[in-house]
Every structure is written in C-alpha cells, then in structure tokens.
Write a protein that holds these residues in place. Structure first.
Motif, PDB file in Angstrom:
ATOM      1  N   PHE A 171       5.820  45.588  91.622  1.00 54.32           N
ATOM      2  CA  PHE A 171       6.377  44.230  91.650  1.00 54.32           C
ATOM      3  C   PHE A 171       5.396  43.198  91.089  1.00 54.32           C
ATOM      4  O   PHE A 171       5.807  42.301  90.351  1.00 54.32           O
ATOM      5  CB  PHE A 171       6.800  43.838  93.076  1.00 54.32           C
ATOM      6  CG  PHE A 171       8.124  44.417  93.496  1.00 54.32           C
ATOM      7  CD1 PHE A 171       9.268  44.181  92.745  1.00 54.32           C
ATOM      8  CD2 PHE A 171       8.230  45.196  94.641  1.00 54.32           C
ATOM      9  CE1 PHE A 171      10.506  44.707  93.123  1.00 54.32           C
ATOM     10  CE2 PHE A 171       9.456  45.730  95.030  1.00 54.32           C
ATOM     11  CZ  PHE A 171      10.595  45.487  94.272  1.00 54.32           C
ATOM     12  N   SER A 172       4.121  43.337  91.407  1.00 57.47           N
ATOM     13  CA  SER A 172       3.123  42.382  90.878  1.00 57.47           C
ATOM     14  C   SER A 172       3.182  42.375  89.359  1.00 57.47           C
ATOM     15  O   SER A 172       3.158  41.312  88.724  1.00 57.47           O
ATOM     16  CB  SER A 172       1.709  42.766  91.304  1.00 57.47           C
ATOM     17  OG  SER A 172       1.652  42.894  92.686  1.00 57.47           O
ATOM     18  N   ARG A 174       5.736  43.473  87.375  1.00 55.15           N
ATOM     19  CA  ARG A 174       7.037  43.006  86.852  1.00 55.15           C
ATOM     20  C   ARG A 174       7.172  41.484  87.011  1.00 55.15           C
ATOM     21  O   ARG A 174       7.738  40.815  86.149  1.00 55.15           O
ATOM     22  CB  ARG A 174       8.209  43.703  87.558  1.00 55.15           C
ATOM     23  CG  ARG A 174       8.309  45.197  87.370  1.00 55.15           C
ATOM     24  CD  ARG A 174       8.141  45.653  85.936  1.00 55.15           C
ATOM     25  NE  ARG A 174       9.199  45.192  85.051  1.00 55.15           N
ATOM     26  CZ  ARG A 174       9.092  45.135  83.729  1.00 55.15           C
ATOM     27  NH1 ARG A 174       7.988  45.501  83.122  1.00 55.15           N
ATOM     28  NH2 ARG A 174      10.095  44.697  82.993  1.00 55.15           N
ATOM     29  N   VAL A 175       6.662  40.947  88.125  1.00 50.10           N
ATOM     30  CA  VAL A 175       6.728  39.496  88.352  1.00 50.10           C
ATOM     31  C   VAL A 175       5.880  38.774  87.301  1.00 50.10           C
ATOM     32  O   VAL A 175       6.319  37.782  86.706  1.00 50.10           O
ATOM     33  CB  VAL A 175       6.269  39.126  89.786  1.00 50.10           C
ATOM     34  CG1 VAL A 175       6.059  37.624  89.930  1.00 50.10           C
ATOM     35  CG2 VAL A 175       7.302  39.619  90.815  1.00 50.10           C
ATOM     36  N   ARG A 179       7.313  36.113  84.718  1.00 51.68           N
ATOM     37  CA  ARG A 179       6.740  34.762  84.648  1.00 51.68           C
ATOM     38  C   ARG A 179       6.249  34.460  83.226  1.00 51.68           C
ATOM     39  O   ARG A 179       6.344  33.323  82.761  1.00 51.68           O
ATOM     40  CB  ARG A 179       5.556  34.642  85.612  1.00 51.68           C
ATOM     41  CG  ARG A 179       5.947  34.758  87.086  1.00 51.68           C
ATOM     42  CD  ARG A 179       5.988  33.402  87.737  1.00 51.68           C
ATOM     43  NE  ARG A 179       6.093  33.506  89.180  1.00 51.68           N
ATOM     44  CZ  ARG A 179       7.214  33.307  89.879  1.00 51.68           C
ATOM     45  NH1 ARG A 179       8.352  33.041  89.253  1.00 51.68           N
ATOM     46  NH2 ARG A 179       7.225  33.393  91.192  1.00 51.68           N
ATOM     47  N   ILE A 186      12.558  34.173  91.274  1.00 53.10           N
ATOM     48  CA  ILE A 186      12.553  35.643  91.340  1.00 53.10           C
ATOM     49  C   ILE A 186      12.749  36.088  92.781  1.00 53.10           C
ATOM     50  O   ILE A 186      12.151  35.531  93.704  1.00 53.10           O
ATOM     51  CB  ILE A 186      11.221  36.213  90.788  1.00 53.10           C
ATOM     52  CG1 ILE A 186      11.047  35.836  89.305  1.00 53.10           C
ATOM     53  CG2 ILE A 186      11.162  37.732  90.960  1.00 53.10           C
ATOM     54  CD1 ILE A 186       9.668  36.144  88.740  1.00 53.10           C
ATOM     55  N   ILE A 188      12.865  39.751  95.115  1.00 59.19           N
ATOM     56  CA  ILE A 188      12.539  41.176  94.986  1.00 59.19           C
ATOM     57  C   ILE A 188      13.369  42.023  95.952  1.00 59.19           C
ATOM     58  O   ILE A 188      13.689  41.613  97.064  1.00 59.19           O
ATOM     59  CB  ILE A 188      11.034  41.451  95.159  1.00 59.19           C
ATOM     60  CG1 ILE A 188      10.530  40.960  96.506  1.00 59.19           C
ATOM     61  CG2 ILE A 188      10.231  40.825  94.024  1.00 59.19           C
ATOM     62  CD1 ILE A 188       9.116  41.403  96.802  1.00 59.19           C
ATOM     63  N   LEU A 214       3.688  39.061  98.181  1.00 58.65           N
ATOM     64  CA  LEU A 214       4.139  38.633  96.848  1.00 58.65           C
ATOM     65  C   LEU A 214       4.646  37.184  96.854  1.00 58.65           C
ATOM     66  O   LEU A 214       4.883  36.602  95.796  1.00 58.65           O
ATOM     67  CB  LEU A 214       5.249  39.570  96.343  1.00 58.65           C
ATOM     68  CG  LEU A 214       4.804  41.024  96.114  1.00 58.65           C
ATOM     69  CD1 LEU A 214       6.010  41.958  96.103  1.00 58.65           C
ATOM     70  CD2 LEU A 214       4.008  41.165  94.828  1.00 58.65           C
ATOM     71  N   LEU A 216       7.525  35.917  97.590  1.00 61.16           N
ATOM     72  CA  LEU A 216       8.843  35.777  96.961  1.00 61.16           C
ATOM     73  C   LEU A 216       9.917  36.194  97.970  1.00 61.16           C
ATOM     74  O   LEU A 216       9.659  37.037  98.834  1.00 61.16           O
ATOM     75  CB  LEU A 216       8.950  36.690  95.723  1.00 61.16           C
ATOM     76  CG  LEU A 216       8.101  36.281  94.519  1.00 61.16           C
ATOM     77  CD1 LEU A 216       8.061  37.406  93.500  1.00 61.16           C
ATOM     78  CD2 LEU A 216       8.641  35.000  93.878  1.00 61.16           C
TER      79      LEU A 216
END
Length: 277
Positions: A171-172, A174-175, A179, A186, A188, A214, A216
């Motif tokens: 996720f880190s 992909r985020v 961004r 976003i 998750i 994260l 989010l």
C-alpha cells in the motif's frame, strides 16, 4: 486513533469519522453470492432503492465478477452491462453516490463521465497502467485493494513471510504512485479473500488497526465471503450473522467503510458500535 477523514464525491464532502456503508450491486451473471439476481432494470432499481432506504451512503456497481477463478469478461461486455444500469439508476436517484468496481481505466472513465463518483479497483492500478493517470484526470476518490495476480490466478499466490507487513509495504508503494499522479482521495481495502488463505484473512482482520499507519480510510469487504462460511460449515446464503460479527470487529479496528450485501444489518452494527464510544 480516530483520524478525521473526508472524501469528495461529486463535489459533496462525505465525512468518514463515523463509518459508512457501501451497498454491493453486482450486475454480473456469476458473482459468488448474488450472481444473476439483478438482471432486469426493475429488480436493479428496487434493490438500489432498498439499499439507500436501509442507510447505504454509497452503492458499488460491478459488472465483472472477481470471485476466485471467475471467467474473463471483455471490456465491451463490462461497459455494456454498466451502461445498461447507470443511466436508469442516476435518473431515478439523482443524488446517489455511486462507485464503479473495475480494474480497467476505460471502463472507469466511461462510468465517471456517466455520473459515477468513485473508482474501486481490486488491483490498485496494477492491471491497467492507464488507471492511475485516468483517475487523476477524473479527480475522483480511488479505492485501492490489495491483491496479487488476477482473479483467475490469485488463489495460487498466497505465499507471504509476513502477510500484514507485506501488505502495508504494498500500500505504501501504491499510494506513493497514486499521489505522484495527483490522486488526493485514497481509500485502502485489504482485499479479504484475494490472494490470501483462510488463516491469512483472519490474521489480517486481527491486525487491521495496524493499517492506520497509512493514515488513510480503510474499507472492509468481508460480506458473506468464504472466510466466514467455511469456518461455520455453511453457505454464503447462511453467512449474514457471521458477516455482522466480523463487520463489528472491523469497525472496532478502525474500518471506515463496510462494503456489504446486507445494508440494514451493517448500519445497525455501526450504530451499536458507535454507542460504545
């Protein structure tokens, strides 16, 4: 940790500090729980009306079943199935907040141009290199799910050293990528049942609050999945009570959106957990 989250849906700010419910509308002939149930437009409108009346904030429309080993659907067929319902739904419920469940950029673009407010991608932009730039251009919230491979191959890709740690890393990455294209809203989704064994699904649920690192909003999609009915030796049709139990745990572990087939029960679940605060 109770971070304040809002997402911008068609110019309307939705506050996720109290968890919200996303109702599932599958317009596919082969989804694992409700496949083929919503074929004619009257049934679909009736189902959407019921979910909104029961308290759904979002309705997530999918025209491609992503159940394990689901058959391939062409882009043309996916668009055809969506076009069939989107116009009618938006005409009937002009204030509805719709999400489209697709991993194809072109499908996402057509859906958003038809009035959809959120793109929900099971592959987090991995299955179509145009997805992230497209979502950035469309300026809509993006739900990114954790999965490996495709719906056809994911069940063979469950080898992790530390499932939660590897998911947070995923996720880190992909985020950061999202961004870099300019995507601001976003959400998750850990992807319960996607490239995870039964034990791994429960490990992820048990450590769900770790994803708050994260910063989010977190979506939990557990509704009627095999991680429930296999443990209970039941069918997806008999998994509502189990779904409610796990949804309760998910909210207590910071989930902000419950993606469900049964809206009324999920809304009640949120109300009762909120009362504990």
């Amino acid at each position: 940790m109770n971070t304040q989250f809002t997402i911008n849906c068609n110019g309307k700010l939705v506050d996720l500090s109290t968890p919200k419910v996303m109702g599932i509308l599958n317009v596919t002939p082969n989804s694992f729980y409700d496949g083929g149930k919503h074929k004619n437009i009257n049934t679909i409108i009736h189902q959407v009306d019921k979910m909104l009346s029961d308290g759904a904030t979002f309705i997530d429309i999918g025209a491609y079943s992503s159940k394990p080993s689901a058959e391939y659907v062409t882009e043309e067929d996916e668009i055809k199935r969506l076009n069939f319902v989107l116009k009618e739904i938006i005409n009937t419920f002009p204030n509805i907040i719709l999400s489209v469940d697709t991993f194809r950029a072109n499908v996402a673009k057509i859906a958003v141009e038809s009035g959809v407010a959120i793109v929900n991608d099971i592959s987090a932009g991995m299955l179509d290199e145009n997805m992230l730039p497209t979502v950035a251009d469309l300026k809509v919230p993006f739900i990114m799910m954790h999965m490996r491979g495709t719906p056809q191959t994911m069940q063979n890709l469950t080898d992790y050293n530390d499932v939660v740690k590897e998911m947070i890393f995923y996720f880190s990455e992909r985020v950061a990528k999202a961004r870099s294209f300019g995507i601001s809203d976003i959400i998750i989704d850990p992807g319960f049942g996607f490239a995870k064994t039964l034990e791994q699904n429960y490990e992820v649920l048990n450590k769900l609050e770790l994803f708050s690192i994260l910063e989010l909003p977190l979506l939990a999609g557990i509704s009627r999945k095999s991680m429930i009915y296999k443990v209970l030796h039941k069918t997806s049709q008999e998994a509502l009570n189990g779904t409610t139990v796990l949804n309760t745990i998910a909210i207590q572990k910071q989930a902000k959106i419950l993606r469900v087939h049964d809206v009324k029960e999920a809304v009640e679940c949120i109300k009762l957990v909120e009362k504990l605060k």
